[in-house]
Design a protein around this motif. Structure first.
Motif, PDB file in Angstrom:
ATOM      1  N   ALA A 157      28.591  56.665  68.199  1.00  0.00           N
ATOM      2  CA  ALA A 157      29.356  55.965  67.246  1.00  0.00           C
ATOM      3  C   ALA A 157      29.682  56.871  66.062  1.00  0.00           C
ATOM      4  N   LEU A 158      28.578  57.344  65.318  1.00  0.00           N
ATOM      5  CA  LEU A 158      28.500  57.835  64.014  1.00  0.00           C
ATOM      6  C   LEU A 158      29.240  59.375  64.298  1.00  0.00           C
ATOM      7  N   LEU A 159      29.222  59.976  65.390  1.00  0.00           N
ATOM      8  CA  LEU A 159      29.516  61.133  65.991  1.00  0.00           C
ATOM      9  C   LEU A 159      31.218  61.129  65.841  1.00  0.00           C
ATOM     10  N   LEU A 160      31.635  60.035  66.790  1.00  0.00           N
ATOM     11  CA  LEU A 160      32.950  59.775  67.081  1.00  0.00           C
ATOM     12  C   LEU A 160      33.732  59.504  65.507  1.00  0.00           C
ATOM     13  N   LEU A 161      32.968  58.565  64.621  1.00  0.00           N
ATOM     14  CA  LEU A 161      33.331  58.463  63.336  1.00  0.00           C
ATOM     15  C   LEU A 161      33.616  59.612  62.576  1.00  0.00           C
ATOM     16  N   GLY A 162      32.589  60.593  62.770  1.00  0.00           N
ATOM     17  CA  GLY A 162      32.802  61.883  61.869  1.00  0.00           C
ATOM     18  C   GLY A 162      33.681  62.659  62.253  1.00  0.00           C
ATOM     19  N   VAL A 163      34.055  62.683  63.587  1.00  0.00           N
ATOM     20  CA  VAL A 163      35.266  63.417  64.015  1.00  0.00           C
ATOM     21  C   VAL A 163      36.622  62.816  63.795  1.00  0.00           C
ATOM     22  N   ALA A 164      36.676  61.548  63.743  1.00  0.00           N
ATOM     23  CA  ALA A 164      38.049  60.651  63.439  1.00  0.00           C
ATOM     24  C   ALA A 164      38.281  61.084  62.000  1.00  0.00           C
ATOM     25  N   MET A 165      37.292  60.837  61.059  1.00  0.00           N
ATOM     26  CA  MET A 165      37.319  61.022  59.680  1.00  0.00           C
ATOM     27  C   MET A 165      37.636  62.549  59.321  1.00  0.00           C
ATOM     28  N   GLY A 166      37.261  63.600  60.036  1.00  0.00           N
ATOM     29  CA  GLY A 166      37.449  64.797  60.055  1.00  0.00           C
ATOM     30  C   GLY A 166      39.012  65.177  60.153  1.00  0.00           C
ATOM     31  N   SER A 167      39.773  64.411  61.154  1.00  0.00           N
ATOM     32  CA  SER A 167      40.698  64.708  61.838  1.00  0.00           C
ATOM     33  C   SER A 167      41.811  63.973  60.610  1.00  0.00           C
ATOM     34  N   VAL A 168      41.314  62.758  60.031  1.00  0.00           N
ATOM     35  CA  VAL A 168      42.308  62.092  59.095  1.00  0.00           C
ATOM     36  C   VAL A 168      42.471  63.077  57.916  1.00  0.00           C
ATOM     37  N   ALA A 169      41.444  63.862  57.530  1.00  0.00           N
ATOM     38  CA  ALA A 169      41.436  64.587  56.231  1.00  0.00           C
ATOM     39  C   ALA A 169      42.231  65.784  56.403  1.00  0.00           C
ATOM     40  N   HIS A 170      42.820  66.351  57.604  1.00  0.00           N
ATOM     41  CA  HIS A 170      43.577  67.290  57.795  1.00  0.00           C
ATOM     42  C   HIS A 170      45.133  66.763  58.412  1.00  0.00           C
ATOM     43  N   ALA A 171      45.408  65.462  58.540  1.00  0.00           N
ATOM     44  CA  ALA A 171      46.422  65.137  58.965  1.00  0.00           C
ATOM     45  C   ALA A 171      47.581  64.625  57.624  1.00  0.00           C
ATOM     46  N   PRO A 172      48.525  64.794  57.738  1.00  0.00           N
ATOM     47  CA  PRO A 172      49.457  64.396  56.669  1.00  0.00           C
ATOM     48  C   PRO A 172      49.352  62.884  56.303  1.00  0.00           C
ATOM     49  N   LEU A 173      49.801  62.429  55.277  1.00  0.00           N
ATOM     50  CA  LEU A 173      49.583  61.069  54.789  1.00  0.00           C
ATOM     51  C   LEU A 173      50.266  60.121  55.577  1.00  0.00           C
ATOM     52  N   PRO A 174      51.836  60.570  56.107  1.00  0.00           N
ATOM     53  CA  PRO A 174      52.447  59.454  56.977  1.00  0.00           C
ATOM     54  C   PRO A 174      51.692  59.295  58.370  1.00  0.00           C
ATOM     55  N   VAL A 175      51.103  60.260  58.758  1.00  0.00           N
ATOM     56  CA  VAL A 175      50.684  60.124  59.970  1.00  0.00           C
ATOM     57  C   VAL A 175      49.254  59.304  59.949  1.00  0.00           C
ATOM     58  N   THR A 176      48.472  59.675  58.772  1.00  0.00           N
ATOM     59  CA  THR A 176      47.330  58.796  58.728  1.00  0.00           C
ATOM     60  C   THR A 176      47.804  57.238  58.365  1.00  0.00           C
TER      61      THR A 176
END
Length: 51
Positions: free
Chosen positions: A7-26
């Protein structure tokens, strides 16, 4: 314990992808997840009342 690590690994992957996504997509993704959680909570609450 393994579930917690996964779960922590998946959370890290999700947070990393959100950091690089544009604000409207997030914001759209956050809204979709929020609606899904609300629907899940309502279904669980109604199921608990029937039992």
């Amino acid at each position: 314990m393994l579930f917690l690590v996964a779960a922590l690994l998946l959370l890290g992957v999700a947070m990393g992808s959100v950091a690089h996504a544009p604000l409207p997509v997030t914001l759209v993704a956050a809204a979709v997840i929020g609606v899904w959680l609300v629907v899940f909570a309502i279904r669980e609450r109604s199921r608990a009342r029937h039992h």
